[in-house]
Design an enzyme around this catalytic site. Structure first.
Site, mmCIF file in Angstrom:
data_model
loop_
_atom_site.group_PDB
_atom_site.id
_atom_site.type_symbol
_atom_site.label_atom_id
_atom_site.label_comp_id
_atom_site.label_asym_id
_atom_site.label_seq_id
_atom_site.Cartn_x
_atom_site.Cartn_y
_atom_site.Cartn_z
ATOM 1 N N GLY A 1 0.757 -1.243 -0.195
ATOM 2 C CA GLY A 1 0.262 -0.008 0.045
ATOM 3 C C GLY A 1 0.880 1.224 -0.085
ATOM 4 N N ASN B 1 39.890 -0.113 11.281
ATOM 5 C CA ASN B 1 39.925 -1.440 11.301
ATOM 6 C C ASN B 1 40.882 -1.949 10.667
ATOM 7 O OD1 ASN B 1 38.954 -3.824 12.576
ATOM 8 N ND2 ASN B 1 37.299 -4.065 10.743
ATOM 9 N N TYR C 1 37.724 1.100 3.488
ATOM 10 C CA TYR C 1 36.258 1.450 3.911
ATOM 11 C C TYR C 1 36.299 2.408 5.161
ATOM 12 C CZ TYR C 1 31.636 -0.147 5.985
ATOM 13 O OH TYR C 1 30.389 -0.141 6.449
ATOM 14 N N ALA C 2 37.255 2.213 6.093
ATOM 15 C CA ALA C 2 37.507 3.240 7.169
ATOM 16 C C ALA C 2 37.469 4.664 6.594
ATOM 17 C CB ALA C 2 38.565 2.755 8.135
ATOM 18 N N ILE D 1 25.640 -5.036 12.305
ATOM 19 C CA ILE D 1 24.258 -5.087 11.818
ATOM 20 C C ILE D 1 24.251 -6.366 11.287
ATOM 21 C CG2 ILE D 1 21.991 -4.107 10.856
ATOM 22 C CD1 ILE D 1 23.234 -2.172 13.269
HETATM 23 P P1 NAP Z 1 24.240 -5.064 1.838
HETATM 24 O O1 NAP Z 1 23.227 -5.720 2.681
HETATM 25 O O2 NAP Z 1 25.304 -5.479 1.313
HETATM 26 O O3 NAP Z 1 23.431 -3.933 0.803
HETATM 27 C C1 NAP Z 1 23.979 -2.861 0.226
HETATM 28 C C2 NAP Z 1 22.967 -2.376 -0.640
HETATM 29 O O4 NAP Z 1 23.890 -1.348 -1.651
HETATM 30 C C3 NAP Z 1 22.420 -3.454 -1.947
HETATM 31 O O5 NAP Z 1 21.249 -2.751 -2.165
HETATM 32 C C4 NAP Z 1 23.376 -2.775 -3.300
HETATM 33 O O6 NAP Z 1 22.698 -2.773 -4.284
HETATM 34 C C5 NAP Z 1 23.532 -1.512 -2.839
HETATM 35 N N1 NAP Z 1 24.997 -1.012 -3.572
HETATM 36 C C6 NAP Z 1 26.204 -1.454 -3.550
HETATM 37 N N2 NAP Z 1 26.883 -0.928 -4.274
HETATM 38 C C7 NAP Z 1 26.017 -0.046 -5.246
HETATM 39 C C8 NAP Z 1 26.653 0.781 -6.174
HETATM 40 N N3 NAP Z 1 27.539 1.067 -6.721
HETATM 41 N N4 NAP Z 1 25.527 1.324 -6.684
HETATM 42 C C9 NAP Z 1 24.071 1.445 -6.526
HETATM 43 N N5 NAP Z 1 23.905 0.540 -5.237
HETATM 44 C C10 NAP Z 1 24.941 -0.184 -4.664
HETATM 45 O O7 NAP Z 1 24.604 -3.657 3.000
HETATM 46 P P2 NAP Z 1 24.229 -3.296 4.255
HETATM 47 O O8 NAP Z 1 24.610 -3.983 5.515
HETATM 48 O O9 NAP Z 1 22.505 -3.237 4.218
HETATM 49 O O10 NAP Z 1 24.784 -1.974 4.648
HETATM 50 C C11 NAP Z 1 24.237 -0.478 4.198
HETATM 51 C C12 NAP Z 1 24.877 0.503 4.686
HETATM 52 O O11 NAP Z 1 25.220 0.542 6.065
HETATM 53 C C13 NAP Z 1 26.333 0.713 3.813
HETATM 54 O O12 NAP Z 1 26.846 1.622 3.455
HETATM 55 C C14 NAP Z 1 27.267 0.051 4.870
HETATM 56 O O13 NAP Z 1 28.686 0.272 4.697
HETATM 57 C C15 NAP Z 1 26.601 0.639 6.153
HETATM 58 N N6 NAP Z 1 26.958 -0.237 7.286
HETATM 59 C C16 NAP Z 1 26.769 -1.490 7.577
HETATM 60 C C17 NAP Z 1 26.838 -2.310 8.760
HETATM 61 C C18 NAP Z 1 26.620 -3.400 8.948
HETATM 62 O O14 NAP Z 1 27.058 -4.194 9.808
HETATM 63 N N7 NAP Z 1 25.789 -4.239 8.097
HETATM 64 C C19 NAP Z 1 27.598 -1.529 9.704
HETATM 65 C C20 NAP Z 1 27.754 -0.096 9.427
HETATM 66 C C21 NAP Z 1 27.836 0.474 8.232
HETATM 67 P P3 NAP Z 1 22.282 -4.494 -4.971
HETATM 68 O O15 NAP Z 1 21.094 -4.921 -4.024
HETATM 69 O O16 NAP Z 1 21.840 -4.075 -6.442
HETATM 70 O O17 NAP Z 1 23.441 -5.027 -4.952
#
Ligand code: NAP
Length: 248
Positions: A55, A150, A156-157, A189
């Protein structure tokens, strides 16, 4: 607290999976039209379809957020379609881990481009639109790794620490037009990004988290939704760490 969203339009990058998808779901549940951006058309298309099925209002844009021209073109299409954009969540991100002495140029460049330059490209395209409206919200997703560094994640950092400087500078540039810019720094996460961690590493990480659990995508989407709402209007240039107390 009831949050106010008056027919807002949001762009959420990386909305295909994980944290971005949770943010898209929560904003759509508040009545926001969410433009789901991801790299693969299938991923953002499925996310948008799921929101509409519940929705909500949503559409999809598949592109590489690290490609400046592609971001500019998508931003123009989105503004053309909706006449405005109110909320930008820069969430798309990748990891290409490795020790510095073995890190390839491409591993450094890809992470800086995807995780940091993308935030600049989207803000450059959409913050002026928000400024003209005299209302806007930009939320950049960083990481605790940007705060503490890290081993094995210098690229990444660096990208995630760069987000703090970009966020504060944008906040100062656009404050007089009521556009707020904040960063959220998640801890660990449970998403695809962290699913590869083995049991031993997870145990070590849990030992560093006072609240003794990994975070969920909804732990991040809740604060992002608040920062995107009208009620957060006096908060700008800040970083919110959401990590179970890991960094304090
Ligand atoms: P995830 O599950 O790997 O999902 C990443 C998303 O980003 C996916 O939808 C992917 O697209 C998209 N993406 C990656 N590269 C891209 C590009 N070049 N152009 C367009 N879209 C792109 O990651 P997540 O864990 O949800 O993380 C989300 C954010 O939180 C990130 O910035 C990550 O660094 C940050 N973060 C995560 C954690 C953690 O523990 N998970 C901790 C700290 C920060 P597709 O679906 O098409 O592949």
């Amino acid at each position: 607290m009831d949050l106010t969203f008056d027919n807002r339009v949001a762009v959420v990058t990386g909305a295909g999976r994980g944290i971005g998808r949770a943010i898209a779901e929560e904003l759509a549940a508040e009545g926001v039209h969410v433009v789901c951006v991801s790299r693969n058309a299938e991923s953002c298309g499925a996310a948008a379809e799921a929101l509409v099925a519940k929705g909500g209002k949503a559409s999809a844009e598949a592109l590489d957020v690290g490609d400046a021209a592609a971001v500019e073109a998508a931003a123009a299409r989105i503004v053309e379609a909706h006449g405005k954009v109110d909320i930008l969540v820069n969430n798309a991100g990748i990891t290409r881990d490795g020790l510095v002495m073995r890190m390839k140029d491409a591993e450094w460049d890809d992470v800086i481009r995807t995780n940091l330059s993308s935030c600049f490209y989207w803000a450059r395209a959409l913050a002026p639109v928000m400024a003209r409206q005299r209302w806007g919200r930009i939320i950049n997703i960083s990481s605790v790794i940007g705060l503490r560094g890290n081993a094995g994640q210098a690229n990444y950092a660096a990208a995630k620490a760069g987000i703090f400087g970009l966020t504060k500078s944008l906040a100062r540039e656009f404050a007089k037009r009521q556009v707020t810019v904040n960063a959220v720094a998640p801890g660990f996460i449970e998403t695809d990004m962290t699913s590869g961690l083995d049991e031993k590493v997870t145990e070590v990480i849990l030992g560093e988290i006072p609240l003794r659990r990994l975070g969920q995508a909804s732990d991040i989407s809740k604060i992002v939704t608040f920062l995107a709402s009208a009620e957060s209007g006096y908060i700008t240039g800040q970083t919110f760490t959401v990590d179970g107390g890991m960094v304090m």
